[in-house]
Design an enzyme around this catalytic site. Structure first.
Site, PDB file in Angstrom:
ATOM      1  NE  ARG A  50      -2.345  -0.518   3.274  1.00  0.00           N
ATOM      2  CZ  ARG A  50      -2.276  -1.131   4.884  1.00  0.00           C
ATOM      3  NH1 ARG A  50      -3.562  -1.736   5.219  1.00  0.00           N
ATOM      4  NH2 ARG A  50      -1.841  -1.374   6.165  1.00  0.00           N
ATOM      5  CE  LYS A 183      13.923 -25.290   9.222  1.00  0.00           C
ATOM      6  NZ  LYS A 183      14.577 -23.648   8.968  1.00  0.00           N
ATOM      7  CG  ASP A 236       4.548 -18.215  15.486  1.00  0.00           C
ATOM      8  OD1 ASP A 236       4.484 -18.293  14.413  1.00  0.00           O
ATOM      9  OD2 ASP A 236       5.786 -18.816  15.652  1.00  0.00           O
ATOM     10  CG  HIS A 241       7.014 -25.043  11.222  1.00  0.00           C
ATOM     11  ND1 HIS A 241       6.906 -24.187  10.099  1.00  0.00           N
ATOM     12  CD2 HIS A 241       7.059 -23.579  12.058  1.00  0.00           C
ATOM     13  CE1 HIS A 241       6.483 -23.453  10.284  1.00  0.00           C
ATOM     14  NE2 HIS A 241       7.039 -22.759  11.300  1.00  0.00           N
ATOM     15  CE  LYS A 346       8.853 -16.643  18.703  1.00  0.00           C
ATOM     16  NZ  LYS A 346       9.349 -17.442  17.381  1.00  0.00           N
TER      17      LYS A 346
HETATM   18  C1  BG6 Z   1       8.243 -19.250  12.324  1.00  0.00           C
HETATM   19  C2  BG6 Z   1       7.698 -18.537  13.107  1.00  0.00           C
HETATM   20  O1  BG6 Z   1       6.918 -19.739  11.179  1.00  0.00           O
HETATM   21  O2  BG6 Z   1       9.473 -20.142  12.399  1.00  0.00           O
HETATM   22  C3  BG6 Z   1       8.629 -17.982  13.506  1.00  0.00           C
HETATM   23  O3  BG6 Z   1       6.526 -17.372  12.840  1.00  0.00           O
HETATM   24  C4  BG6 Z   1       9.466 -19.277  14.446  1.00  0.00           C
HETATM   25  O4  BG6 Z   1       7.761 -17.709  15.233  1.00  0.00           O
HETATM   26  C5  BG6 Z   1      10.331 -19.163  12.677  1.00  0.00           C
HETATM   27  O5  BG6 Z   1      10.473 -18.302  14.196  1.00  0.00           O
HETATM   28  C6  BG6 Z   1      11.381 -20.304  12.769  1.00  0.00           C
HETATM   29  O6  BG6 Z   1      11.946 -20.571  11.843  1.00  0.00           O
HETATM   30  P1  BG6 Z   1      13.491 -21.262  11.638  1.00  0.00           P
HETATM   31  O7  BG6 Z   1      13.573 -20.994   9.672  1.00  0.00           O
HETATM   32  O8  BG6 Z   1      14.461 -20.078  12.281  1.00  0.00           O
HETATM   33  O9  BG6 Z   1      13.650 -22.280  12.380  1.00  0.00           O
END
Ligand code: BG6
Length: 497
Positions: A50, A183, A236, A241, A346
């Site tokens: 935007r 990855k 998240d 993941h 984290k």
């Molecule tokens: C993201 C999350 O999908 O993956 C983040 O939103 C996280 O919070 C990240 O830090 C971690 O990814 P990587 O590739 O750094 O292990």
């Protein structure tokens, strides 16, 4: 040396082009593929957002981001400027029906070209953007859409988004990213399991005692407070993941690597996850929130302070979890009674992603007790950093003086075995969208099945009066997460401690 197979010419339109993901991940990934010659200077990266920017001002921003996120040695000035020449800017508001002329102008004369629409925006915009792309006539048979996670914040919202996007793009044209699948080392799980007979034959409840998955990060919430506080670690990291890692570890051999063959098998795992009932949530899950502490020798603030800095001007109370540990079961014959312990957080002491396959004890020892403290075999798969695998096995201590045993490690470092740069996950995934290969993307039913499993946990937490347990930044999470596994007579892989 890997062979680079060039892809067809394409336009990649990135919505959310001034955002963190685009600047930190997508532009560097596209640049790296261009530098390696995977696409030509006829391709275009069209940055859409935007802000009132020109092609030139956006290119300056892009250059800045590349200098920040790509090592200088990989950024020779001629390559950088050739890449910037193919970057264009389109000022559009994805949510509005009008004002799409900048894209009309750019698309003029390229109706047959592959168009990748990458939505690096809030998921609430996925539906509106797709509708507007369609009503402006931008969606062709050669178009595809890439959706960043999270897709929704629960099952209902995920379904709504999937339906809205599905009005415009078919399932085959939709690429739902889980960047963990891009990855190299995560894909290596497939190679390890299905290109080696030695593991697959032992990959079951007969010999495996339990599985651990740890995805630990040292970073805090950084500047992402407004997103993160509505998400938390379960949405998240676990919903996508970590559950994808569980799928790759637990699935049956697929009949091929075709997208649907692989995704069918992953889906079966998600559907076989034993639901955690509301009354079990307190026992089988632990949620934590980091408090002030020290990471890597530096004092850091707690989550609430980070949050008020990230979302300016607000003094925050938040029950959002920055750490989750849980125990789960995959209800299949292969995995009956083999618990999977997952943890992610984290502000933990190390950035590390690791899978531990803990084998069972030998049934009977023929060795005298004083010869050894028998330790069961253990396969440790390090996904990042120092990618590699280690197998702990009992061996004889060399030399005279009686038969003494101890555990030693068979240690394979991928980094040393292949001395090449590991490409970032987004490089592979972006090129896959151009090639039309959806193997490493999540299908609609996978996303839904993952939400379905996660939702009772979210609900139980939301209905609980208990707050997430605090843990000091730089520790391995709340002590309750240690109790979670120790109650079962097991421990988290101690080398991490
Ligand atoms: C993201 C999350 O999908 O993956 C983040 O939103 C996280 O919070 C990240 O830090 C971690 O990814 P990587 O590739 O750094 O292990």
């Amino acid at each position: 040396m890997a062979t680079i197979i060039p892809v067809e010419d394409f336009d990649c339109v990135v919505f959310g082009a001034t955002g963190d993901l685009t600047l930190r991940k997508l532009l560097p990934a596209l640049y790296s593929r261009f530098r390696d010659g995977q696409f030509s200077e006829r391709c275009r990266v069209i940055a859409a957002a935007r802000s009132d920017l020109t092609h030139e001002t956006y290119r300056t921003r892009a250059a800045h981001a590349l200098h920040e996120h790509v090592p200088a040695a990989e950024l020779p000035p001629d390559k950088l400027s050739a890449f910037l020449d193919l970057v264009f800017y389109a000022r559009v508001d994805g949510a509005r029906a009008d004002g799409w002329e900048p894209l009309t102008t750019l698309f003029d004369g390229t109706p047959d070209r592959i168009r990748v629409f990458y939505l690096a925006t809030s998921p609430s915009l996925y539906g509106p953007i797709c509708r507007n792309l369609s009503s402006n006539g931008f969606v062709t048979a050669q178009s595809r859409v890439v959706l960043e996670k999270p897709i929704g914040h629960d099952l209902a919202s995920a379904r709504r988004i999937i339906e809205d996007v599905g009005q415009v793009f078919s399932e085959q044209q939709t690429y739902r990213i889980d960047h963990f699948l891009g990855k190299e080392t995560v894909q290596n799980l497939l190679a390890l399991r299905f290109a080696n007979v030695i593991f697959e034959r032992l990959w079951n409840a007969d010999v495996i005692d339990h599985v651990q998955i740890t995805v630990a990060e040292t970073v805090g919430v950084e500047g992402r407070g407004s997103y993160y506080d509505t998400s938390g670690a379960l949405r998240d990291m676990i919903q996508n993941h970590l559950l994808q890692l569980v799928c790759l570890l637990a699935m049956e051999p697929p009949i091929s690597l075709q997208a649907d063959a692989l995704r069918d098998e992953k889906l079966k795992v998600l559907r076989a996850l034993r639901p955690i009932a509301p009354h079990e949530v307190a026992q089988l899950t632990v949620r934590g929130q980091y408090a002030a502490g020290a990471v890597g020798g530096k004092s850091v603030d707690g989550y609430l302070k980070d949050l008020s800095e990230s979302i300016a001007g607000t003094g925050h109370v938040s029950d959002t979890e920055t750490f989750v540990a849980l125990k789960m079961e995959v209800r299949t014959w292969r995995w009956a009674n083999v618990p999977f312990y997952l943890r992610t957080g984290k502000r933990l002491p190390q950035k590390v992603s690791e899978v531990v396959i803990q084998f069972r004890d030998i049934p009977i020892s023929v060795f005298p007790k004083q010869a050894a403290q028998m330790q069961a075999n253990r396969l440790v798969i390090r996904l990042q950093p120092e990618e590699g695998i280690r197998i702990g096995m009992m061996t004889k201590d060399p030399g005279p003086g009686g038969l003494r045993l101890r555990q030693t490690e068979l240690d394979v470092s991928f980094e040393k075995a292949f001395s090449i740069r590991y490409p970032d996950a987004y490089e592979r995934l972006l090129m896959d969208t151009v090639r039309g290969n959806a193997t490493l993307f999540m299908r609609r039913d996978e996303v839904e099945a993952a939400w379905l499993w996660v939702e009772p946990i979210l609900d139980a937490w939301a209905n609980s009066t208990e707050r997430p347990k605090p843990y000091a930044a730089g520790s391995w999470g709340p002590t309750a997460s240690i109790a979670l596994i120790e109650r079962d007579g097991r421990t988290w892989h101690e080398e991490l401690e």
